[in-house]
Design a protein around this motif. Structure first.
Motif, PDB file in Angstrom:
ATOM      1  N   GLY A 242       0.784  -1.073   0.033  1.00 31.63           N
ATOM      2  CA  GLY A 242      -0.262  -0.041   0.059  1.00 31.63           C
ATOM      3  C   GLY A 242       0.840   1.242   0.178  1.00 31.63           C
ATOM      4  N   GLY A 243       0.142   2.258   0.451  1.00 28.07           N
ATOM      5  CA  GLY A 243       0.836   3.766   0.291  1.00 28.07           C
ATOM      6  C   GLY A 243       0.078   4.503   1.470  1.00 28.07           C
ATOM      7  N   GLU A 244       0.711   5.754   1.528  1.00 25.85           N
ATOM      8  CA  GLU A 244       0.343   6.647   2.487  1.00 25.85           C
ATOM      9  C   GLU A 244      -0.188   8.033   1.750  1.00 25.85           C
ATOM     10  N   ILE A 245      -1.189   8.416   2.114  1.00 23.74           N
ATOM     11  CA  ILE A 245      -1.486   9.790   1.752  1.00 23.74           C
ATOM     12  C   ILE A 245      -0.608  10.940   2.288  1.00 23.74           C
ATOM     13  N   VAL A 246      -0.111  11.599   1.424  1.00 23.36           N
ATOM     14  CA  VAL A 246       0.948  12.698   1.835  1.00 23.36           C
ATOM     15  C   VAL A 246       0.242  13.688   2.695  1.00 23.36           C
ATOM     16  N   ARG A 247       0.417  13.900   3.938  1.00 25.73           N
ATOM     17  CA  ARG A 247       0.150  14.940   5.007  1.00 25.73           C
ATOM     18  C   ARG A 247       1.083  15.781   5.383  1.00 25.73           C
ATOM     19  N   LEU A 248       2.472  15.763   5.196  1.00 25.95           N
ATOM     20  CA  LEU A 248       3.328  16.794   5.501  1.00 25.95           C
ATOM     21  C   LEU A 248       4.307  17.145   4.069  1.00 25.95           C
ATOM     22  N   ASP A 249       4.589  18.483   4.292  1.00 25.54           N
ATOM     23  CA  ASP A 249       5.346  19.016   3.064  1.00 25.54           C
ATOM     24  C   ASP A 249       6.837  18.676   3.478  1.00 25.54           C
ATOM     25  N   LYS A 250       7.791  19.316   2.764  1.00 22.88           N
ATOM     26  CA  LYS A 250       9.360  18.856   3.118  1.00 22.88           C
ATOM     27  C   LYS A 250       9.850  19.548   4.392  1.00 22.88           C
ATOM     28  N   ASP A 251       9.008  20.552   4.618  1.00 22.21           N
ATOM     29  CA  ASP A 251       9.361  21.394   5.929  1.00 22.21           C
ATOM     30  C   ASP A 251       8.685  20.694   7.115  1.00 22.21           C
ATOM     31  N   GLY A 252       7.708  19.846   6.867  1.00 24.63           N
ATOM     32  CA  GLY A 252       7.071  18.993   8.014  1.00 24.63           C
ATOM     33  C   GLY A 252       5.757  20.065   8.375  1.00 24.63           C
ATOM     34  N   LYS A 253       5.182  20.766   7.525  1.00 22.11           N
ATOM     35  CA  LYS A 253       4.036  21.311   7.561  1.00 22.11           C
ATOM     36  C   LYS A 253       2.928  20.465   7.188  1.00 22.11           C
ATOM     37  N   PRO A 254       1.643  20.690   7.699  1.00 19.27           N
ATOM     38  CA  PRO A 254       0.592  19.722   7.358  1.00 19.27           C
ATOM     39  C   PRO A 254       0.045  20.150   5.911  1.00 19.27           C
ATOM     40  N   ILE A 255      -0.115  19.211   4.987  1.00 21.09           N
ATOM     41  CA  ILE A 255      -0.888  19.569   3.764  1.00 21.09           C
ATOM     42  C   ILE A 255      -1.884  18.278   3.646  1.00 21.09           C
ATOM     43  N   ASN A 256      -2.740  18.648   2.719  1.00 24.88           N
ATOM     44  CA  ASN A 256      -3.605  17.517   2.292  1.00 24.88           C
ATOM     45  C   ASN A 256      -4.750  17.080   3.418  1.00 24.88           C
ATOM     46  N   GLN A 257      -4.853  17.899   4.342  1.00 28.81           N
ATOM     47  CA  GLN A 257      -5.491  17.316   5.630  1.00 28.81           C
ATOM     48  C   GLN A 257      -7.083  17.089   5.237  1.00 28.81           C
ATOM     49  N   ASP A 258      -7.602  17.557   4.220  1.00 33.33           N
ATOM     50  CA  ASP A 258      -8.866  17.305   3.770  1.00 33.33           C
ATOM     51  C   ASP A 258      -9.095  16.088   2.956  1.00 33.33           C
ATOM     52  N   VAL A 259      -7.769  15.200   2.684  1.00 30.23           N
ATOM     53  CA  VAL A 259      -7.973  13.963   1.875  1.00 30.23           C
ATOM     54  C   VAL A 259      -8.179  12.911   2.919  1.00 30.23           C
ATOM     55  N   ASN A 260      -9.101  12.011   2.587  1.00 29.51           N
ATOM     56  CA  ASN A 260      -9.335  10.850   3.375  1.00 29.51           C
ATOM     57  C   ASN A 260     -10.094   9.811   2.366  1.00 29.51           C
ATOM     58  N   TYR A 261     -10.572   8.536   3.286  1.00 27.07           N
ATOM     59  CA  TYR A 261     -11.012   7.492   2.621  1.00 27.07           C
ATOM     60  C   TYR A 261     -12.213   7.764   1.700  1.00 27.07           C
ATOM     61  N   SER A 262     -12.786   8.993   1.888  1.00 27.89           N
ATOM     62  CA  SER A 262     -14.030   9.194   1.102  1.00 27.89           C
ATOM     63  C   SER A 262     -13.913  10.167   0.042  1.00 27.89           C
ATOM     64  N   THR A 263     -12.459  10.890  -0.202  1.00 25.50           N
ATOM     65  CA  THR A 263     -12.127  11.571  -1.410  1.00 25.50           C
ATOM     66  C   THR A 263     -12.011  10.774  -2.580  1.00 25.50           C
TER      67      THR A 263
END
Length: 585
Positions: A242-263
């Protein structure tokens, strides 16, 4: 589909017939494929957070079976399949009975085929053959055939195109079929399977010593021409990777917080995820990929070798979600016309309230619970909080409250061996203590709760490592086979270190930043370290353990013993807090 469904629809001109054949008058037909991944013998529901933040009890065989039944009523052309890890690492009601209740439940739901998962190999190849074929000739007769004295095996088939006998096995042929073609009311769907090639590093080596696990995409592609000659109407890949949904950028800041199983149609799967590389190389004749292993919920798109988007879907874990593919196929020309994808929430609470749980599954779980009740319900301790958790979203790349407790328990229970440091692999922590659905008055935990945390039956080992070896061991958390799926070891009280994730392999930890009781460790000094036998053998790719000295194995001290003894001694003082032993710079 229900109101919690998010649907992704792709049209396809994929033809499975030879290009020289004259096209026939199209004969459209609809087929539904339901996928279950990483079930891990969870007969009962567990806690799950929906996309809107609502916490519910989800999964459980009574609700999963009802969901499958409803799908069949809506479309008789429904096939139920698996994405691997259907058994292994299971709670006590199935795990203490060698997962025979889980197999019977899946049989009863009409499962047809499943990819192999790494946990299918937990008890070794011979035991997996027994789980497939039936019988009581087990390597643990205290558990086998205790649920049913004449265990008859799985009526579905585990498949794995990339699992082969090696040269030292003395055997020829393949231990498992690479693919199976299912005919449902004249619609022929081919399922081709694979399991993560990392399996030898994450299971007991003895259990797979006769096997080789080859590249997943190459193995599947090898069989596509053979499959196409049989003119199926669609080809679906079942893979336990499997894989992981990218949730942090290269600086460790949160991104894609609205992406989940229903996206719908997510395109943020981490490029470092194994499934992304695999999907990009798998033959375009595969219309969709049902995945598992990473315990994520996603409904994403990854380009195939021609650059065309293809569905890659995974349904969380423990039966919280069912992956659903709705295909329209042209039976006359053997091609896929459209594919719709969704993750369905298996809402146990809702089915309990409206009386739509499956009665046959209720009978299975009632019988299994009765078989283990005398052990399961023994009170172990009370906690200082209602629950001690294994981390936010069960992440394996962070320090967790329960990880801290288990590492401390390793030191406490082996102090007669001079233990100074306890180390625990996060993948060996399978549940919160207790699961939200099992929280009891007075913060009581019973043996069933402890077993859910530690279902493997691992034993304890104490070894000597130099300070340099400890440093090298910590570096392996992010390098080699662990680079794509970080495994942050949980550490005991008094042991602390800092790391810089952005540094190169082998340079993320400075030995001067590793301390024991406030003093930096010495590269040449020797330290006593307690862990489980799986890690001590180099499991989870922590090969530094293989060079340890003064190895003392404690076969009479199981992981459940370790945790139980510690909880009895300190339970009321234990809180659901992270102690801050590991610092990310």
């Amino acid at each position: 589909m229900n109101k919690s469904t998010a649907v992704l629809l792709l049209t396809s001109a994929l033809g499975l017939t030879a290009c020289t054949e004259t096209p026939r008058t199209p004969e459209p037909a609809n087929v539904t494929i339901l996928g279950l991944n990483d079930f891990h013998g969870n007969l009962a529901p567990t806690s799950f957070t929906k996309a809107d933040g609502t916490k519910i009890s989800a999964g459980g065989i009574e609700a999963i079976a009802a969901e499958v039944s409803d799908a069949r009523k809506a479309n008789p052309n429904t096939i139920f399949v698996g994405g691997g890890d259907l058994i292994g690492a299971s709670p006590i009601s199935s795990g203490l009975l060698r997962d025979e209740p889980a197999v019977y439940a899946l049989n009863g739901m009409g499962m047809k085929v499943s990819a192999l998962g790494n946990h299918e190999f937990d008890q070794g190849l011979d035991e997996l053959f027994r789980m497939q074929n039936g019988g009581c000739a087990s390597n643990d007769t205290t558990k086998a055939c205790q649920y049913d004295t004449t265990y008859t095996g799985a009526t579905f088939k585990w498949i794995g195109a990339n699992v082969e006998y090696n040269a030292t096995s003395g055997k020829t042929g393949k231990p498992f079929a690479p693919y199976i073609i299912q005919d449902i009311n004249g619609i022929r769907i081919a399922f081709v399977g694979a399991v993560t090639k990392s399996t030898p590093g994450i299971v007991s080596p003895d259990g797979v010593k006769a096997l080789t696990f080859t590249d997943e995409a190459a193995a599947v592609n090898k069989y596509i021409p053979e499959i196409k000659k049989q003119k199926p109407d669609a080809i679906i890949m079942l893979i336990h990777e499997g894989g992981e949904i990218v949730r942090l950028d290269k600086d460790g800041k949160p991104i894609n917080q609205d992406v989940n199983y229903s996206t719908v149609g997510c395109k943020v799967l981490d490029e470092k995820s194994p499934i992304v590389d695999i999907a990009k190389r798998v033959d375009p004749a595969v219309s969709a990929i049902i995945s598992g292993h990473s315990h994520q919920g996603y409904n994403c798109l990854v380009p195939d070798p021609t650059g065309k988007d293809r569905i890659v879907i995974q349904g969380d874990f423990y039966g919280h979600l069912l992956q659903r593919l709705d295909l329209t196929v042209d039976k006359a020309n053997h091609k896929v016309m459209t594919v719709a994808a969704a993750n369905l929430v298996v809402n146990y609470d809702e089915r309990k309230a409206n009386g739509t749980r499956d009665a046959a599954m209720t009978a299975i779980i009632t019988k299994a619970d009765a078989k283990v009740a005398a052990i399961k319900n023994v009170q172990v301790a009370t906690l200082g909080d209602a629950q001690i958790q294994r981390g936010v979203s069960n992440a394996r790349n962070t320090e967790s409250p329960l990880g801290d407790v288990i590492a401390d328990a390793l030191v406490y229970t082996t102090k007669n061996q001079g233990t100074q440091i306890g180390l625990m692999n996060p993948g060996g922590i399978r549940a919160d203590l207790p699961d939200t659905t099992q929280i009891k008055p007075g913060n009581v935990v019973n043996f069933g709760d402890v077993f859910a945390v530690h279902p493997f039956g691992n034993t304890t080992t104490v070894v000597s490592l130099t300070g340099q070896q400890i440093k090298d061991l910590l570096e392996q958390q992010w390098s080699g086979a662990n680079a794509a799926a970080v495994k942050l070891l949980q550490v005991s009280e008094g042991f602390k270190y800092k790391y810089t994730l952005g540094n190169a392999d082998g340079q993320r930890v400075n030995i001067a930043d590793i301390t024991l009781n406030g003093t930096p460790i010495s590269a040449t000094a020797t330290y006593r370290v307690a862990t489980n036998n799986f890690l001590a053998a180099g499991g989870d790719n922590f090969t530094v353990f293989k060079a340890a000295t003064n190895v003392v194995q404690l076969p009479g001290l199981s992981d459940t013993d370790v945790l139980s003894q510690y909880l009895k001694a300190f339970g009321p003082s234990l809180k659901n807090v992270v102690k801050g032993r590991i610092t990310k710079l």
